[in-house]
Motif scaffolding. Sequence first.
Motif, PDB file in Angstrom:
ATOM      1  N   LEU A  74       0.822  -1.208   0.000  1.00 34.53           N
ATOM      2  CA  LEU A  74       0.000   0.000   0.000  1.00 34.53           C
ATOM      3  C   LEU A  74       0.854   1.256   0.000  1.00 34.53           C
ATOM      4  O   LEU A  74       1.952   1.288   0.576  1.00 34.53           O
ATOM      5  N   GLU A  75       0.339   2.280  -0.664  1.00 33.67           N
ATOM      6  CA  GLU A  75       1.020   3.560  -0.800  1.00 33.67           C
ATOM      7  C   GLU A  75       0.125   4.648  -0.195  1.00 33.67           C
ATOM      8  O   GLU A  75      -1.100   4.492  -0.132  1.00 33.67           O
ATOM      9  N   PRO A  76       0.733   5.756   0.249  1.00 35.53           N
ATOM     10  CA  PRO A  76      -0.100   6.855   0.783  1.00 35.53           C
ATOM     11  C   PRO A  76      -1.184   7.296  -0.196  1.00 35.53           C
ATOM     12  O   PRO A  76      -2.263   7.726   0.238  1.00 35.53           O
ATOM     13  N   GLU A  77      -0.912   7.164  -1.489  1.00 38.41           N
ATOM     14  CA  GLU A  77      -1.888   7.559  -2.516  1.00 38.41           C
ATOM     15  C   GLU A  77      -3.118   6.646  -2.525  1.00 38.41           C
ATOM     16  O   GLU A  77      -4.116   6.965  -3.177  1.00 38.41           O
ATOM     17  N   ASP A  78      -3.039   5.519  -1.845  1.00 41.12           N
ATOM     18  CA  ASP A  78      -4.190   4.612  -1.748  1.00 41.12           C
ATOM     19  C   ASP A  78      -5.161   5.044  -0.654  1.00 41.12           C
ATOM     20  O   ASP A  78      -6.235   4.439  -0.496  1.00 41.12           O
ATOM     21  N   THR A  79      -4.800   6.056   0.118  1.00 38.90           N
ATOM     22  CA  THR A  79      -5.681   6.541   1.175  1.00 38.90           C
ATOM     23  C   THR A  79      -6.989   7.041   0.582  1.00 38.90           C
ATOM     24  O   THR A  79      -6.993   7.901  -0.309  1.00 38.90           O
ATOM     25  N   ALA A  80      -8.091   6.498   1.068  1.00 34.60           N
ATOM     26  CA  ALA A  80      -9.403   6.837   0.529  1.00 34.60           C
ATOM     27  C   ALA A  80     -10.473   6.089   1.319  1.00 34.60           C
ATOM     28  O   ALA A  80     -10.158   5.188   2.107  1.00 34.60           O
ATOM     29  N   VAL A  81     -11.713   6.464   1.076  1.00 39.10           N
ATOM     30  CA  VAL A  81     -12.836   5.642   1.518  1.00 39.10           C
ATOM     31  C   VAL A  81     -13.123   4.652   0.392  1.00 39.10           C
ATOM     32  O   VAL A  81     -13.282   5.059  -0.768  1.00 39.10           O
ATOM     33  N   TYR A  82     -13.171   3.385   0.731  1.00 42.45           N
ATOM     34  CA  TYR A  82     -13.387   2.325  -0.247  1.00 42.45           C
ATOM     35  C   TYR A  82     -14.843   1.863  -0.174  1.00 42.45           C
ATOM     36  O   TYR A  82     -15.341   1.548   0.909  1.00 42.45           O
TER      37      TYR A  82
ATOM     38  N   GLY B 202     -19.066   2.273   2.668  1.00 43.24           N
ATOM     39  CA  GLY B 202     -17.660   2.617   2.589  1.00 43.24           C
ATOM     40  C   GLY B 202     -16.899   2.328   3.858  1.00 43.24           C
ATOM     41  O   GLY B 202     -17.448   2.325   4.966  1.00 43.24           O
ATOM     42  N   THR B 203     -15.609   2.075   3.677  1.00 44.89           N
ATOM     43  CA  THR B 203     -14.712   1.844   4.802  1.00 44.89           C
ATOM     44  C   THR B 203     -13.421   2.620   4.544  1.00 44.89           C
ATOM     45  O   THR B 203     -12.897   2.634   3.433  1.00 44.89           O
ATOM     46  N   GLN B 204     -12.928   3.282   5.593  1.00 44.57           N
ATOM     47  CA  GLN B 204     -11.778   4.168   5.440  1.00 44.57           C
ATOM     48  C   GLN B 204     -10.470   3.367   5.453  1.00 44.57           C
ATOM     49  O   GLN B 204     -10.247   2.540   6.350  1.00 44.57           O
ATOM     50  N   VAL B 205      -9.627   3.644   4.475  1.00 43.02           N
ATOM     51  CA  VAL B 205      -8.275   3.103   4.432  1.00 43.02           C
ATOM     52  C   VAL B 205      -7.306   4.279   4.466  1.00 43.02           C
ATOM     53  O   VAL B 205      -7.396   5.189   3.632  1.00 43.02           O
ATOM     54  N   THR B 206      -6.416   4.276   5.443  1.00 42.84           N
ATOM     55  CA  THR B 206      -5.424   5.338   5.576  1.00 42.84           C
ATOM     56  C   THR B 206      -4.039   4.717   5.574  1.00 42.84           C
ATOM     57  O   THR B 206      -3.758   3.825   6.384  1.00 42.84           O
ATOM     58  N   VAL B 207      -3.201   5.188   4.666  1.00 42.04           N
ATOM     59  CA  VAL B 207      -1.851   4.670   4.541  1.00 42.04           C
ATOM     60  C   VAL B 207      -0.874   5.781   4.922  1.00 42.04           C
ATOM     61  O   VAL B 207      -0.845   6.835   4.269  1.00 42.04           O
ATOM     62  N   SER B 208      -0.104   5.549   5.949  1.00 41.90           N
ATOM     63  CA  SER B 208       0.850   6.558   6.419  1.00 41.90           C
ATOM     64  C   SER B 208       2.212   6.322   5.768  1.00 41.90           C
ATOM     65  O   SER B 208       2.608   5.193   5.488  1.00 41.90           O
ATOM     66  N   SER B 209       2.920   7.424   5.562  1.00 38.70           N
ATOM     67  CA  SER B 209       4.234   7.328   4.901  1.00 38.70           C
ATOM     68  C   SER B 209       5.352   7.133   5.914  1.00 38.70           C
ATOM     69  O   SER B 209       5.155   7.234   7.110  1.00 38.70           O
TER      70      SER B 209
END
Length: 120
Positions: A84-92, A113-120
């Motif tokens: 996963l990349e920070p750019e994948d952060t979104a509500v899915y 929807g479910t929140q996905v948060t990817v930290s760098s």
Amino acid sequence: VQLQAFGGGLVQAGGSLRLSCAASGSIWKIGFMAWYRQAPGKQREFVAIITDGGHTNYADSNKGRFTISRDYAQNTVYLRMNNLEPEDTAVYYCNAGITGVGRPDAVDYWGKGTQVTVSS
């Protein structure tokens, strides 16, 4: 008929998550099942789709990293997300074409929807 998504959360870059989405209610047939996502300030975009025949297609941005699958008996679709990349952060959001019992045609349903948060 309802779609409910699970499995979002906070993960570090390079990590993995698996999302699931279960359809429930008076269902006669489920056609396609798909995932979309919406990042802050952006439009909702396509992520992946799996047909009732098991054919899959992915957005170019996640080919090779994401895998969509489904459990026909459980009316559930999964999205395995690796690297996963920070750019994948979104509500899915999950999306499915479902024909209800006694209904003539399929209807397009969306989960909340479910929140996905990817930290760098």
